[in-house]
Design an enzyme around this catalytic site. Structure first.
Site, mmCIF file in Angstrom:
data_model
loop_
_atom_site.group_PDB
_atom_site.id
_atom_site.type_symbol
_atom_site.label_atom_id
_atom_site.label_comp_id
_atom_site.label_asym_id
_atom_site.label_seq_id
_atom_site.Cartn_x
_atom_site.Cartn_y
_atom_site.Cartn_z
ATOM 1 N N LYS A 155 3.172 76.656 -21.570
ATOM 2 C CA LYS A 155 3.527 76.166 -22.743
ATOM 3 C C LYS A 155 4.951 76.350 -23.121
ATOM 4 O O LYS A 155 5.629 77.713 -23.344
ATOM 5 C CB LYS A 155 2.187 77.062 -23.761
ATOM 6 N N ASP A 178 0.537 64.299 -38.623
ATOM 7 C CA ASP A 178 1.292 63.428 -39.320
ATOM 8 C C ASP A 178 0.334 61.724 -39.834
ATOM 9 O O ASP A 178 -0.799 61.413 -39.164
ATOM 10 C CB ASP A 178 2.979 62.680 -39.041
ATOM 11 N N ARG A 183 3.039 87.011 -25.901
ATOM 12 C CA ARG A 183 3.548 88.380 -26.164
ATOM 13 C C ARG A 183 3.081 89.277 -24.702
ATOM 14 O O ARG A 183 4.055 90.109 -24.403
ATOM 15 C CB ARG A 183 3.064 89.278 -27.367
#
Length: 237
Positions: A33, A65, A215
């Protein structure tokens, strides 16, 4: 051979750190990713480099948007050959439909493979207090399911959702609908800034198509060993 269900998050600030992490992970990880931090630092070059290494890429930019701007933004990313792109479902049905239609049309026109397009439902960092603070009366689970249904109606290939909602989405949206689950922590790992989290085995058992681990892999003393531990936990079903 690496399990494509595991997507390792390259949530690092520089290309050098990203390349070093990919090298350390070697053939244990095939899918990465690339999110805002790395993309904004390096631009599309990091995506193209990963593709040159034979890796798959989930380009996680969460476009949100007006319909035309979102649609054209996605089309601009086609040149990078990502395997998954995403928008934010909060943009609504018209935005998602415009995005899906434009992306498929642009890929066909260019003779390119069309990336899978998925919609972010509700961020896994949000808990019930955060949700209520935004003025929402219903539950997070209700919102996630409603947005997943809208994504399917709009022609998207799937959604990003927490593991807590995965099984419900799978039952509602079908076996072919992608459910990508962040908020994955191996057994015993810290939650960090995530709230709605679970283990790799629990996510796969619930029906996740892919799990995203950040992480717990990139900050580990031995990232490859950490990735292999996640892979082992994924098999515990």
């Amino acid at each position: 051979m690496a399990d494509d269900r595991l997507i390792a998050a390259l949530d690092v600030p520089t290309r050098g750190e990203a390349e070093a992490l990919v090298a350390r992970l070697g053939d244990s990880v095939a899918y990465y990713k690339v999110g805002m931090e790395l993309f904004y630092a390096c631009g599309g070059d990091i995506v193209m480099w990963l593709k040159e290494q034979g890796k798959k890429v989930f380009l996680d930019l969460k476009l949100h948007d007006i319909p035309n701007t979102t649609a054209q933004g996605l089309c601009s990313l086609l040149r990078l050959r990502p395997d998954i792109l995403n928008v934010h479902t909060a943009g609504g049905l018209r935005m998602m439909r415009a995005a899906a239609d434009a992306l498929h049309a642009a890929a066909e026109e260019r003779g390119a493979a069309c990336p899978k397009l998925i919609g972010v439902t509700v961020l896994t960092s949000m808990d019930t207090g955060d949700w209520a603070g935004l003025g929402h009366a219903g539950t997070i689970e209700d919102a996630v399911l409603r947005r997943a249904r809208l994504a399917r109606e709009a022609g998207l290939d799937g959604v990003v959702a927490s593991p807590q909602e995965t099984a419900l989405i799978r039952r509602t949206c079908g076996a072919d609908f992608l459910v990508v689950t962040p908020g994955i922590r191996p057994a015993g790992a810290s939650r960090d800034d995530q709230r709605r989290v679970t283990t790799p085995a629990e996510a796969v058992r619930a029906g996740a198509s892919h799990i995203v681990v950040g992480r717990a892999i990139y900050a580990a003393e031995d990232p490859r060993a950490a990735a292999e531990q996640v892979l082992r936990e994924m098999e515990e079903i």
